[in-house]
Motif scaffolding. Sequence first.
Motif, PDB file in Angstrom:
ATOM      1  N   LEU A  20      -8.353 -10.323  -9.531  1.00 35.04           N
ATOM      2  CA  LEU A  20      -8.317  -9.810 -10.899  1.00 35.04           C
ATOM      3  C   LEU A  20      -6.915  -9.910 -11.485  1.00 35.04           C
ATOM      4  CD1 LEU A  20      -9.700  -8.346 -13.266  1.00 35.04           C
ATOM      5  CD2 LEU A  20      -9.183  -6.183 -12.124  1.00 35.04           C
ATOM      6  N   ILE A  21      -5.915  -9.541 -10.690  1.00 33.67           N
ATOM      7  CA  ILE A  21      -4.527  -9.587 -11.147  1.00 33.67           C
ATOM      8  C   ILE A  21      -4.108 -11.007 -11.489  1.00 33.67           C
ATOM      9  CG2 ILE A  21      -2.138  -9.325 -10.357  1.00 33.67           C
ATOM     10  CD1 ILE A  21      -3.061  -6.769  -8.911  1.00 33.67           C
ATOM     11  N   ARG A  22      -4.572 -11.979 -10.683  1.00 29.84           N
ATOM     12  CA  ARG A  22      -4.205 -13.373 -10.938  1.00 29.84           C
ATOM     13  C   ARG A  22      -4.767 -13.873 -12.274  1.00 29.84           C
ATOM     14  NH1 ARG A  22      -1.695 -16.626  -7.838  1.00 29.84           N
ATOM     15  NH2 ARG A  22      -2.669 -18.459  -8.804  1.00 29.84           N
ATOM     16  N   MET A  23      -5.872 -13.278 -12.735  1.00 32.98           N
ATOM     17  CA  MET A  23      -6.492 -13.715 -13.983  1.00 32.98           C
ATOM     18  C   MET A  23      -5.892 -13.041 -15.212  1.00 32.98           C
ATOM     19  SD  MET A  23     -10.546 -14.161 -13.102  1.00 32.98           S
ATOM     20  CE  MET A  23     -10.772 -12.485 -12.541  1.00 32.98           C
ATOM     21  N   LEU A  24      -5.101 -11.992 -15.032  1.00 31.46           N
ATOM     22  CA  LEU A  24      -4.516 -11.300 -16.181  1.00 31.46           C
ATOM     23  C   LEU A  24      -3.568 -12.219 -16.939  1.00 31.46           C
ATOM     24  CD1 LEU A  24      -3.708  -7.790 -14.637  1.00 31.46           C
ATOM     25  CD2 LEU A  24      -5.520  -8.348 -16.273  1.00 31.46           C
ATOM     26  N   PRO A  25      -3.569 -12.159 -18.287  1.00 34.65           N
ATOM     27  CA  PRO A  25      -2.690 -13.037 -19.075  1.00 34.65           C
ATOM     28  C   PRO A  25      -1.219 -12.687 -18.952  1.00 34.65           C
ATOM     29  CG  PRO A  25      -3.810 -11.468 -20.511  1.00 34.65           C
ATOM     30  CD  PRO A  25      -4.407 -11.307 -19.146  1.00 34.65           C
ATOM     31  N   ASP A  26      -0.914 -11.420 -18.644  1.00 34.90           N
ATOM     32  CA  ASP A  26       0.492 -11.034 -18.479  1.00 34.90           C
ATOM     33  C   ASP A  26       1.073 -11.720 -17.246  1.00 34.90           C
ATOM     34  OD1 ASP A  26       0.542  -9.340 -20.680  1.00 34.90           O
ATOM     35  OD2 ASP A  26      -0.214  -7.647 -19.530  1.00 34.90           O
ATOM     36  N   GLY A  27       2.382 -11.942 -17.294  1.00 33.46           N
ATOM     37  CA  GLY A  27       3.059 -12.522 -16.138  1.00 33.46           C
ATOM     38  C   GLY A  27       3.367 -11.447 -15.116  1.00 33.46           C
ATOM     39  N   ILE A  28       2.805 -11.573 -13.921  1.00 33.08           N
ATOM     40  CA  ILE A  28       3.027 -10.577 -12.869  1.00 33.08           C
ATOM     41  C   ILE A  28       3.733 -11.246 -11.695  1.00 33.08           C
ATOM     42  CG2 ILE A  28       1.928  -8.939 -11.294  1.00 33.08           C
ATOM     43  CD1 ILE A  28      -0.347  -8.704 -13.287  1.00 33.08           C
ATOM     44  N   VAL A  29       4.854 -10.644 -11.286  1.00 31.22           N
ATOM     45  CA  VAL A  29       5.677 -11.212 -10.218  1.00 31.22           C
ATOM     46  C   VAL A  29       5.800 -10.184  -9.093  1.00 31.22           C
ATOM     47  CG1 VAL A  29       7.918 -12.204  -9.613  1.00 31.22           C
ATOM     48  CG2 VAL A  29       6.987 -12.533 -11.920  1.00 31.22           C
ATOM     49  N   TYR A  30       5.510 -10.633  -7.843  1.00 26.71           N
ATOM     50  CA  TYR A  30       5.705  -9.799  -6.659  1.00 26.71           C
ATOM     51  C   TYR A  30       6.979 -10.261  -5.963  1.00 26.71           C
ATOM     52  CZ  TYR A  30       0.776  -8.518  -7.154  1.00 26.71           C
ATOM     53  OH  TYR A  30      -0.426  -8.071  -7.624  1.00 26.71           O
ATOM     54  N   GLY A  31       7.721  -9.295  -5.386  1.00 24.37           N
ATOM     55  CA  GLY A  31       8.929  -9.678  -4.682  1.00 24.37           C
ATOM     56  C   GLY A  31       9.325  -8.695  -3.608  1.00 24.37           C
ATOM     57  N   ASP A  32      10.228  -9.138  -2.756  1.00 24.53           N
ATOM     58  CA  ASP A  32      10.818  -8.286  -1.726  1.00 24.53           C
ATOM     59  C   ASP A  32      12.257  -8.000  -2.104  1.00 24.53           C
ATOM     60  OD1 ASP A  32       8.628  -8.075  -0.055  1.00 24.53           O
ATOM     61  OD2 ASP A  32       9.092  -9.950   1.000  1.00 24.53           O
ATOM     62  N   LEU A  33      12.747  -6.899  -1.600  1.00 29.09           N
ATOM     63  CA  LEU A  33      14.179  -6.633  -1.778  1.00 29.09           C
ATOM     64  C   LEU A  33      14.945  -7.433  -0.745  1.00 29.09           C
ATOM     65  CD1 LEU A  33      14.172  -2.778  -2.404  1.00 29.09           C
ATOM     66  CD2 LEU A  33      14.393  -4.606  -4.085  1.00 29.09           C
ATOM     67  N   PRO A  34      16.053  -8.069  -1.077  1.00 24.43           N
ATOM     68  CA  PRO A  34      16.667  -7.984  -2.408  1.00 24.43           C
ATOM     69  C   PRO A  34      16.250  -9.145  -3.318  1.00 24.43           C
ATOM     70  CG  PRO A  34      18.233  -8.931  -0.864  1.00 24.43           C
ATOM     71  CD  PRO A  34      16.957  -8.717  -0.101  1.00 24.43           C
ATOM     72  N   ASP A  35      15.378  -8.870  -4.297  1.00 23.46           N
ATOM     73  CA  ASP A  35      15.115  -9.736  -5.460  1.00 23.46           C
ATOM     74  C   ASP A  35      14.453 -11.074  -5.172  1.00 23.46           C
ATOM     75  OD1 ASP A  35      16.348  -7.685  -6.841  1.00 23.46           O
ATOM     76  OD2 ASP A  35      18.298  -8.666  -6.822  1.00 23.46           O
ATOM     77  N   LYS A  36      13.909 -11.300  -4.002  1.00 25.11           N
ATOM     78  CA  LYS A  36      13.281 -12.588  -3.715  1.00 25.11           C
ATOM     79  C   LYS A  36      11.796 -12.550  -4.100  1.00 25.11           C
ATOM     80  CE  LYS A  36      17.009 -14.392  -1.956  1.00 25.11           C
ATOM     81  NZ  LYS A  36      17.718 -15.483  -2.660  1.00 25.11           N
ATOM     82  N   ILE A  37      11.346 -13.592  -4.808  1.00 25.93           N
ATOM     83  CA  ILE A  37       9.965 -13.663  -5.265  1.00 25.93           C
ATOM     84  C   ILE A  37       9.044 -14.019  -4.105  1.00 25.93           C
ATOM     85  CG2 ILE A  37       8.355 -14.936  -6.744  1.00 25.93           C
ATOM     86  CD1 ILE A  37      10.681 -15.311  -8.722  1.00 25.93           C
ATOM     87  N   VAL A  38       7.915 -13.292  -4.011  1.00 27.75           N
ATOM     88  CA  VAL A  38       6.895 -13.576  -3.006  1.00 27.75           C
ATOM     89  C   VAL A  38       5.767 -14.395  -3.629  1.00 27.75           C
ATOM     90  CG1 VAL A  38       5.181 -12.569  -1.471  1.00 27.75           C
ATOM     91  CG2 VAL A  38       7.450 -11.524  -1.661  1.00 27.75           C
ATOM     92  N   SER A  39       5.323 -14.004  -4.825  1.00 27.67           N
ATOM     93  CA  SER A  39       4.237 -14.748  -5.483  1.00 27.67           C
ATOM     94  C   SER A  39       4.202 -14.439  -6.971  1.00 27.67           C
ATOM     95  CB  SER A  39       2.886 -14.405  -4.841  1.00 27.67           C
ATOM     96  OG  SER A  39       2.556 -13.051  -5.085  1.00 27.67           O
TER      97      SER A  39
END
Length: 317
Positions: A20-39
């Motif tokens: 469901l989250i992947r289909m949302l039009p908003d840009g959603i970014v997951y990450g780990d500290l410090p600041d690295k993007i996961v998906s």
Amino acid sequence: IIDIDEKKKAEILISQQAALIRMLPDGIVYGDLPDKIVSLNAGAEKMFEVSSDEAFGKTIDDIVTLKIKGTTRGEIRKEFLANGFVRFEADVTNRSGKTMQVLSSAKMVANADSTPGWITIYTDISPLKLNEDLKEALKKLEASNQYMEQLAYISAHDIKSPIIALDGLANILSSSNAVKPEYAEVLKMFKNTINQMQRTNHSLNNILKLRKNLLRKEDVSDQSFSFQSIIEDVKATLQSNLDEAKAVLKVEMDGVSQVHFPYVHIKSIFLNLLTNAIKYRDPKRPLIVSIKAKKEGDNFSFIVEDNGLGINLDLNK
């Protein structure tokens, strides 16, 4: 120990939420500290023009240009670490150079292995900002219109007194025979000009009333003027030009006496037509202008013809 069925249910639920989250039009970014993007979800991939695999292990500044508004990165990071949540506005420019105004909401979360991470939602608010700009421009336009309308009211009111004064002085000169006979025609032209000014001022007041009543959605009656007076006013305005061109003006009323139309507008129309006829006359022959008026039911039609240079149809197709 978690029951295997409960574990499967949890995995299914998580999977459904992720889809469901992947289909949302908003840009959603997951990450780990410090600041690295996961998906990234599909909305973020489209917004940033970067795939989730390509963004993995990078920072947000590696994939887009992000300019924060109203604060600093240091203040945002300090608030985020202290409260676990922060919200700010920023300009984001993606790979193709498109810049969006976004509202960013970042929240501290725990990953599946309990390591600290974060999720940030980027919402494109450019259309909202555009609407705000349009509303502001509309307010300025309305203020300008109100100023111009007030100026027109003041002008129409202030010019009335000197016109009345001029009319009175002209009548005194006429009744007291103070003007020499050789200047009688000049006095007549002077009085005609005053009459034009009175009609123009009267028409201006009617136009202002018309606008006011239209804004109030009230019905108003049309202005009515003598067609002959309109033509005489135009002739008086252009008399010197007509004399210089040795123009002959032929007018056919065909029963049209009163014209229901704003005086200023219809005078302007005939003034422009006659001015063009004089300007583009044929120097090899005297200018002849024909004006024909017809009444067709509740409507009026006017035909204006002249024997000027005409239009080269080969050059103006």
